[in-house]
Enzyme design. Structure first.
Site, short mmCIF file in Angstrom:
data_model
loop_
_atom_site.label_atom_id
_atom_site.label_comp_id
_atom_site.label_asym_id
_atom_site.label_seq_id
_atom_site.Cartn_x
_atom_site.Cartn_y
_atom_site.Cartn_z
N LYS A 229 0.86 -1.20 0.00
CA LYS A 229 0.00 0.00 0.00
C LYS A 229 0.89 1.24 0.00
O LYS A 229 1.69 1.44 0.91
CB LYS A 229 -0.92 0.00 1.22
CG LYS A 229 -1.74 1.29 1.37
CD LYS A 229 -2.71 1.24 2.56
CE LYS A 229 -3.39 2.59 2.77
NZ LYS A 229 -4.30 2.61 3.94
N ASP A 234 -2.56 10.10 3.62
CA ASP A 234 -3.98 9.73 3.72
C ASP A 234 -4.72 10.80 4.52
O ASP A 234 -4.77 10.75 5.75
CB ASP A 234 -4.13 8.35 4.38
CG ASP A 234 -5.58 7.91 4.44
OD1 ASP A 234 -6.43 8.57 3.80
OD2 ASP A 234 -5.87 6.91 5.13
N LYS A 241 -10.02 13.04 7.78
CA LYS A 241 -9.62 12.60 9.12
C LYS A 241 -9.58 13.79 10.07
O LYS A 241 -9.17 14.89 9.66
CB LYS A 241 -8.22 11.97 9.07
CG LYS A 241 -8.19 10.58 8.48
CD LYS A 241 -6.80 9.97 8.59
CE LYS A 241 -6.73 8.61 7.91
NZ LYS A 241 -7.56 7.58 8.54
N ASP A 252 1.40 6.14 5.58
CA ASP A 252 0.46 5.22 4.94
C ASP A 252 1.04 4.56 3.69
O ASP A 252 0.34 3.84 2.98
CB ASP A 252 -0.84 5.98 4.62
CG ASP A 252 -2.08 5.11 4.78
OD1 ASP A 252 -1.97 4.03 5.39
OD2 ASP A 252 -3.14 5.50 4.27
N ASP A 311 -12.16 7.26 3.16
CA ASP A 311 -11.02 6.96 4.04
C ASP A 311 -10.69 5.47 4.05
O ASP A 311 -9.65 5.06 4.56
CB ASP A 311 -11.33 7.46 5.46
CG ASP A 311 -10.07 7.64 6.30
OD1 ASP A 311 -8.97 7.60 5.72
OD2 ASP A 311 -10.21 7.80 7.53
N GLU A 313 -9.53 3.76 1.69
CA GLU A 313 -8.96 3.88 0.35
C GLU A 313 -7.92 2.81 0.06
O GLU A 313 -7.71 2.44 -1.10
CB GLU A 313 -8.34 5.28 0.16
CG GLU A 313 -6.91 5.46 0.72
CD GLU A 313 -6.78 5.31 2.21
OE1 GLU A 313 -7.81 5.41 2.91
OE2 GLU A 313 -5.66 5.05 2.70
N ARG A 315 -7.84 -0.44 0.65
CA ARG A 315 -8.40 -1.66 0.05
C ARG A 315 -8.75 -1.44 -1.42
O ARG A 315 -8.71 -2.36 -2.21
CB ARG A 315 -9.61 -2.11 0.87
CG ARG A 315 -10.75 -1.13 0.86
CD ARG A 315 -11.72 -1.33 2.02
NE ARG A 315 -11.12 -0.98 3.31
CZ ARG A 315 -11.73 -1.14 4.47
NH1 ARG A 315 -12.95 -1.64 4.53
NH2 ARG A 315 -11.13 -0.81 5.60
#
Ligand code: BES
Ligand code: MG
Ligand code: ZN
Length: 463
Positions: A229, A234, A241, A252, A311, A313, A315
Site C-alpha cells: 500500500k 492519507d 480525518k 500510509d 477513508d 482507500e 483496500r
C-alpha cells in the site's frame, strides 16, 4: 557502520553482556533484563548490560539489549565500542546474528531535518565473534534495507510523492535481472484501474502503479508477488480525518516502503528467487477533484464498488493492484502489506501485525517466519459472515461493511481485498500498528517509521 570480528578489541569502550548468575562482584548490578550501568576506569569505559537468567536468554533479548546498548554508546558521543557477548549456552550463531541485528537496527535515528546532527557510532568490534563476511554482508544489507524503508516513511509527505516512489523504484531497474515499469495516470485509465485513479485523482501529484520484476531464479521457480500500500498521504479524502488522527498519515506508504526495500535487498544480495513488487502509489487528497462518497466505480477486475468512505482507500487501490498483478504476472502467491486499519491497533497493539489468508500453508509459513525474526503476526479469520457484510445495494460490493461503526474493521477490510485475490494463494498483513512508533525508541524499534515487514519477508522468502 563497520562491524569487525576480533579477539583483540582496540576500542576503549566495552559493552559487556552479563547474565544474572554471572553478575557477581559488580556493586548495584544484578544482571536483570534492561539493567544497564556505565562504569569508568581512567579513560576506559564499560557498559554492563543485564540479560536476565542465562537459561532463559533468547535472541530477542540479545537483539533488544544490543540496540539499547548502542543507543547508550551514541548518547555518550562515543564513535566506537567493543561488544563482549555473554557466555551462555545456546545457538551461538543465532545469538550473534541477533546481537549484530540489534546493533545495526538500534543505531538508526532520523536526523535529516535536525540542524545539529548527533554523533554516530562508526565502528563496532564483536569480541570472539564467529560470523564470516557472507553472513555479515547479508546482515548489513538487510539492516540497510530496513533503514531505507524507515527513511521513506520518515520524510515529508510533500517529498515522498507517488512520482518520488516511482523514481526510487526505477533506481532498481538497471540490471538484467530486474526491470521496473511505471503506469502513469493515462495508462491506469487505459488499463481500467478505476479504483486507483479514483483514490489518486484528487491530488496535484497523480497516482502511479509501480511494477518491479526481479528474476533471480529459473522460469520454473515460483513467483511471489509483494503488493505494498503506497498512500503517500492519507487525508481521508472527503471523509476527512480529524486532528489527532491525521498527523502521522505520511506513514500510509509503509507497505510500499517495505516492498521496495525487500526488492532492493534481493537485488543487492543476488537472491535466487523470483519476485514481483507491485506498488499502487497515490495521495488520498481532499479537493475539487477528490472522489465522492456514494459514487460507484468499476474495478479493474470488473466488480463494481460503492464508496461508503473515501477513508477506506487502501483496500481500493490494493484491489486494483492485485487484480492487475494476477492478470499480468500470474504469480504463484501474493502477499500484500498495508497500513490498512486503525482497528488492528485496537486488536493487536503496536508490536504484532494482523495476518489474513485464504491459504493455511502460506499463513503458517508467514507466522513461523515472524516468530523467528521477531516481527510477529497473529492470524484473524475471514468467515463468510464478514464477506456478507460487504454486499452492496447499488453495486456488487461496498468498501466498508454494514456492521456497526468500528466493528471488525480490520477483518472486513481484509475480506474486501480477498474478493480480488481469486484462487491465488494470498496473505494480507495489516501493519497499521507496527509500521510506525508514535512513542520513543524501544530497543530495535525506533521512533517513527519502524521498517516493519522487511526482515519478516526477507526471512520468509530467503532473500
Ligand atoms: N491509513 C488508514 C489506517 C491507519 C490508521 C493507518 C492508523 C495507520 C494508523 C486507513 O486508510 C483508514 O483510514 N482506515 C479506516 C477504515 C475505516 C474507514 C473502515 C480506519 O481504520 O479507521
Ligand atoms: Mg484511510
Ligand atoms: Zn490509509
Amino acid at each position: 557502520m563497520k562491524i569487525k570480528i576480533t579477539t583483540k578489541p582496540r576500542s576503549t569502550f566495552k559493552v559487556r553482556f552479563i547474565p544474572e548468575d554471572q553478575a557477581t562482584g559488580l556493586p548495584d548490578f544484578t544482571g536483570a533484563v534492561d539493567q544497564m550501568s556505565t562504569r569508568y576506569e581512567n579513560s576506559d569505559g564499560i557498559l554492563y548490560c543485564g540479560i536476565g537468567p542465562a537459561g532463559s536468554c533468547t535472541p530477542a533479548v540479545i537483539r533488544t539489549t544490543a540496540a539499547k546498548a548502542v543507543q547508550t554508546v551514541q548518547k555518550l558521543k562515543r564513535t566506537d565500542a567493543a561488544f563482549i557477548p555473554a557466555e551462555i549456552s545456546g545457538n551461538t550463531v543465532v545469538l550473534e546474528t541477533a546481537l549484530i541485528e540489534g546493533i545495526l537496527l538500534g543505531a538508526y535515528r532520523y536526523t535529516a531535518y535536525k540542524t545539529e546532527k548527533p554523533v554516530d557510532i562508526t565502528t563496532v568490534e564483536i569480541v570472539g565473534g564467529q560470523l564470516r563476511s557472507p553472513e555479515l554482508k547479508r546482515l548489513h544489507y538487510i539492516a540497510d534495507s530496513v533503514n531505507y524503508a524507515r527513511d521513506l516513511v520518515n520524510d515529508n509527505a510533500s517529498v515522498i510523492t507517488p512520482a518520488y516512489l516511482a523514481k526510487e523504484a526505477k533506481k532498481l531497474g538497471t540490471s538484467g535481472k530486474c526491470t521496473v515499469t511505471v503506469l502513469d495516470m493515462k495508462e491506469l485509465q487505459r488499463q481500467k484501474c478505476n479504483l486507483i485513479t479514483a483514490v489518486g485523482g484528487g491530488s496535484a501529484t497523480p497516482p502511479v502503479l509501480i511494477l518491479i520484476e526481479y528474476r533471480g531464479a529459473s522460469r520454473s521457480t515460483p513467483v511471489t508477488a509483494l503488493v505494498g500500500k503506497g498512500v503517500t498521504f492519507d487525508s481521508g479524502g472527503q471523509n476527512l480525518k480529524p486532528t489527532g488522527s491525521i498527523e502521522s498519515m505520511r506513514d500510509d506508504m509503509a507497505g510500499a516502503a517495505a516492498v521496495m526495500a525487500v526488492l532492493g535487498a534481493a537485488k543487492r544480495l543476488n537472491s535466487q528467487i523470483n519476485l514481483v513488487g507491485v506498488i499502487p502509489a497515490v495521495h488520498n487528497a481532499i479537493g475539487s477533484r477528490a472522489f465522492f462518497p456514494g459514487d460507484v466505480y468499476t474495478s479493474h477486475a470488473g466488480k463494481t464498488v460503492e464508496i461508503w468512505s473515501t477513508d477506506a482507500e487502501g483496500r481500493l487501490i490494493l484491489a486494483d493492484a492485485i487484480s492487475y498483478c494476477r492478470k499480468v504476472f500470474r504469480p504463484d502467491r501474493i502477499i500484500d502489506l498495508a497500513t490498512l486499519t486503525g482497528g488492528i491497533i485496537t486488536a493487536l497493539g503496536e508490536q504484532i501485525a494482523g495476518l489474513f489468508s485464504n491459504n493455511d500453508e502460506l499463513a503458517t509459513a508467514l507466522f513461523n517466519a515472524g516468530e523467528k525474526c521477531r516481527e510477529r503476526l497473529w492470524r484473524l479469520p475471514l468467515y463468510r459472515e464478514y464477506h456478507d457484510s460487504l454486499k452492496g445495494d447499488r453495486a456488487d460490493l461496498r468498501n466498508i461493511s454494514k456492521f456497526k461503526k468500528g466493528c471488525a474493521s480490520s477483518i472486513t477490510g481484509a475480506a474486501f481485498i480477498q474478493e480480488f485475490a481469486g484462487d491465488t494463494p494470498w496473505a494480507h498483513l495489516d501493519i497499521a500498528g507496527t509500521a510506525y512508533n508514535d512513542g520513543s525508541a524501544n530497543g530495535e524499534i525506533p521512533q517513527f517509521g519502524t521498517g516493519f515487514g522487511v526482515r519478516l519477508l526477507s526471512e520468509f522468502l530467503g532473500v
